[in-house]
Design an enzyme around this catalytic site. Sequence first.
Site, mmCIF file in Angstrom:
data_model
loop_
_atom_site.group_PDB
_atom_site.id
_atom_site.type_symbol
_atom_site.label_atom_id
_atom_site.label_comp_id
_atom_site.label_asym_id
_atom_site.label_seq_id
_atom_site.Cartn_x
_atom_site.Cartn_y
_atom_site.Cartn_z
ATOM 1 N N ALA A 144 -2.008 21.812 47.991
ATOM 2 C CA ALA A 144 -0.606 21.753 47.128
ATOM 3 C C ALA A 144 -0.289 20.172 47.617
ATOM 4 C CB ALA A 144 -0.433 22.831 46.203
ATOM 5 N N ASN A 145 0.593 19.861 46.202
ATOM 6 C CA ASN A 145 1.297 18.622 45.795
ATOM 7 C C ASN A 145 2.694 18.614 45.586
ATOM 8 O OD1 ASN A 145 0.653 17.557 44.035
ATOM 9 N ND2 ASN A 145 -1.065 16.994 44.407
ATOM 10 N N ARG A 146 3.209 17.787 45.514
ATOM 11 C CA ARG A 146 4.273 18.241 44.731
ATOM 12 C C ARG A 146 4.979 17.565 43.397
ATOM 13 N NH1 ARG A 146 8.308 19.251 48.306
ATOM 14 N NH2 ARG A 146 7.783 19.046 50.628
#
Length: 335
Positions: A144-146
């Site tokens: 995932a990413n932020r």
Amino acid sequence: MLTGKRILLMIGDAPGASAAPEAIRHLRAAGAEVIPFPLPGALVYVTPAALAERAARAVVEGPQGVDADLTLGFAVGPALADLAPERGPRLIVGAPGSDLPELADLAELCIAALAADEGPLAGRHVLVTSGPTHEPIDPVRYIANRSSGAQGTAIARALVAQGAQVTFVTGPAAVPPPTGVRLVRVETAIQMRDAVEAALPADAAVFAAAVADWRVAQAATSKMKKDGSGRLPQLSFTENPDILAAVAQRSVGRPRLVIGFAAETDDVLAHATAKRLRKGCDWIVANDVSPGTGIMGGRENAVTLITAAGAETWPRMGKDQVAERLATRIAEALR
Ligand code: C5P
């Protein structure tokens, strides 16, 4: 928000009617004048005095002669819809047996209903992507990413407030989705691409999602296990489709206005300007997401809007304000 708007609030004979005073409070807090119109059956749940007190005016006994901008049916039975006056936008929220929307969302629903009739984006369909994507490694793990989805959500909300019909395609975001949109929840980039294609045609498309560039080439179909041998798993990747570029470069069915984002950590302007050309989109909203800026996941944003005419740097402001400004520009461009 609703300043100067007069809302006729019809209250039906459903248990939800007991929440009407609270609804009046929310609507008045948003600046509206509320004219309560309880039906006889509602009086089991709420008294005219309670309604009048919250509304700071007397209740009415019928819609006749009421000059309202919006008729809001609260906890409405089917018969009540027939009683609503002909003129003005109408909005029926909640019926016996269904969940009433969060009271705090009521003001937003009202703004959207008013805007859908008279906002600068009335009759326009705008597609918005938002949030991160999750790319599976195995059934329980993902990459995932932020991205929180905050900016995309704010943009969708601002577009709705200006009257657009919005399709909101969102990955698993940290913030709740906006009300008043057609909501499509996805997890992976491939699903997001499919949802975007299915949502077209659109007058404009805003690609605010932080789509993962790569996905695991072959996600395991069962959970990967530590087997005690000390051997480490090897992941190999494959590139995800570039959703923005694919839509921007369509020869048929391209939205008139295609907007991409460029989250950069260095040389923001140069990279974003090159990105606009490479992707084939009309505008790029560029921002510096270096760790020190607090932008990713934060409440504020500092953006530069890059168009064919050049670059325009906006002062640092709340993501909501960035969204409103962008929505206004979109409305101008589609006029
Ligand atoms: O190339 P980069 O990821 O920096 O481009 C960012 C822009 O492209 C954003 O608008 C993002 O939503 C969009 N994008 C996309 N599909 C991808 C990668 C990025 O729509 N696979």
